[in-house]
Design a protein around this motif. Sequence first.
Motif, PDB file in Angstrom:
ATOM      1  N   GLU A  27     -92.462  -6.429  12.198  1.00 55.28           N
ATOM      2  CA  GLU A  27     -92.526  -5.281  11.302  1.00 55.28           C
ATOM      3  C   GLU A  27     -92.725  -3.971  12.052  1.00 55.28           C
ATOM      4  OE1 GLU A  27     -95.687  -6.174   8.630  1.00 55.28           O
ATOM      5  OE2 GLU A  27     -94.667  -7.899   7.777  1.00 55.28           O
ATOM      6  N   ASN A  28     -93.103  -4.049  13.336  1.00 54.45           N
ATOM      7  CA  ASN A  28     -93.438  -2.848  14.093  1.00 54.45           C
ATOM      8  C   ASN A  28     -92.290  -1.869  14.243  1.00 54.45           C
ATOM      9  OD1 ASN A  28     -96.117  -3.247  14.482  1.00 54.45           O
ATOM     10  ND2 ASN A  28     -95.908  -4.264  16.436  1.00 54.45           N
ATOM     11  N   ASN A  29     -91.074  -2.321  14.027  1.00 53.84           N
ATOM     12  CA  ASN A  29     -89.971  -1.385  14.112  1.00 53.84           C
ATOM     13  C   ASN A  29     -90.127  -0.271  13.077  1.00 53.84           C
ATOM     14  OD1 ASN A  29     -88.745  -2.667  16.270  1.00 53.84           O
ATOM     15  ND2 ASN A  29     -87.662  -4.082  14.937  1.00 53.84           N
ATOM     16  N   GLN A  30     -90.886  -0.539  12.022  1.00 59.03           N
ATOM     17  CA  GLN A  30     -91.173   0.509  11.055  1.00 59.03           C
ATOM     18  C   GLN A  30     -92.317   1.415  11.521  1.00 59.03           C
ATOM     19  OE1 GLN A  30     -90.683  -2.703   8.912  1.00 59.03           O
ATOM     20  NE2 GLN A  30     -88.596  -1.994   9.133  1.00 59.03           N
ATOM     21  N   ARG A  31     -93.109   0.949  12.442  1.00 54.40           N
ATOM     22  CA  ARG A  31     -94.232   1.752  12.943  1.00 54.40           C
ATOM     23  C   ARG A  31     -93.711   2.850  13.865  1.00 54.40           C
ATOM     24  NH1 ARG A  31     -99.559  -0.123  11.371  1.00 54.40           N
ATOM     25  NH2 ARG A  31     -99.341  -2.293  10.845  1.00 54.40           N
ATOM     26  N   ASP A  53     -91.096  -2.064  21.047  1.00 58.13           N
ATOM     27  CA  ASP A  53     -91.787  -2.596  19.872  1.00 58.13           C
ATOM     28  C   ASP A  53     -91.908  -1.612  18.709  1.00 58.13           C
ATOM     29  OD1 ASP A  53     -92.432  -5.094  21.126  1.00 58.13           O
ATOM     30  OD2 ASP A  53     -93.945  -4.019  22.290  1.00 58.13           O
ATOM     31  N   TYR A  54     -91.685  -0.322  18.959  1.00 63.44           N
ATOM     32  CA  TYR A  54     -91.942   0.695  17.940  1.00 63.44           C
ATOM     33  C   TYR A  54     -90.859   1.763  17.948  1.00 63.44           C
ATOM     34  CZ  TYR A  54     -96.479  -1.424  18.754  1.00 63.44           C
ATOM     35  OH  TYR A  54     -97.481  -2.334  18.914  1.00 63.44           O
ATOM     36  N   LEU A 139    -101.414  -0.802  28.178  1.00 63.24           N
ATOM     37  CA  LEU A 139    -101.226   0.208  27.138  1.00 63.24           C
ATOM     38  C   LEU A 139    -100.573  -0.416  25.898  1.00 63.24           C
ATOM     39  CD1 LEU A 139    -101.385   3.115  26.138  1.00 63.24           C
ATOM     40  CD2 LEU A 139     -99.133   3.501  27.159  1.00 63.24           C
ATOM     41  N   ARG A 140     -99.556  -1.241  26.086  1.00 63.05           N
ATOM     42  CA  ARG A 140     -98.903  -1.907  24.955  1.00 63.05           C
ATOM     43  C   ARG A 140     -99.915  -2.763  24.182  1.00 63.05           C
ATOM     44  NH1 ARG A 140     -94.518  -5.421  26.300  1.00 63.05           N
ATOM     45  NH2 ARG A 140     -93.786  -5.159  24.189  1.00 63.05           N
TER      46      ARG A 140
END
Length: 167
Positions: A27-31, A53-54, A139-140
């Motif tokens: 779902e992180n593609n929406q973040r 990831d984002y 960091l990730r």
Amino acid sequence: EEQPAVVEPPIPTFEAKMDQLEQDKEENNQRTILVVDDSQDMRQFLCNILSRDYHVESAEDGEEAENILRSKPIDLVVTDLMMPNVDGLELTQFIKKNTELDFIPVILLTAKTAIESRLEALQYGADDYVTKPFEPEYLRARVRNILVQRSQLEQSYRQRLMRLEPK
């Protein structure tokens, strides 16, 4: 008249948390992460690390970041501490004092390692303080953990509100 028993949700297992992380990753593609750094090389490096990831937006200083924050939904900010115009502390203060933005986590990046700098960053409301140089995976992981914690907190509050609503 008996009060209905409050049923607490079970504590998630390690496996459940890992499943949640995987689901969040999908779902992180929406973040959306906002990267703020006056160095174009560092900004590009950070965008490359996080864009796997984002969705990543970027700004070259805090002033540009403030404009982006006013116009787009941002889930987390990664900012350099020392920048011209509006620095990382001023940007953090802008976010944390604005009731429409104060929920956005802020990670400050800096070469300053003194404890006084770390304490100052925390006093301004930073959620984390990462010193340069850093491992990209570190960091990730910090970004992912902060976003997962916020998501769990939001879910918890939603469940509590649902129990309080009259039927």
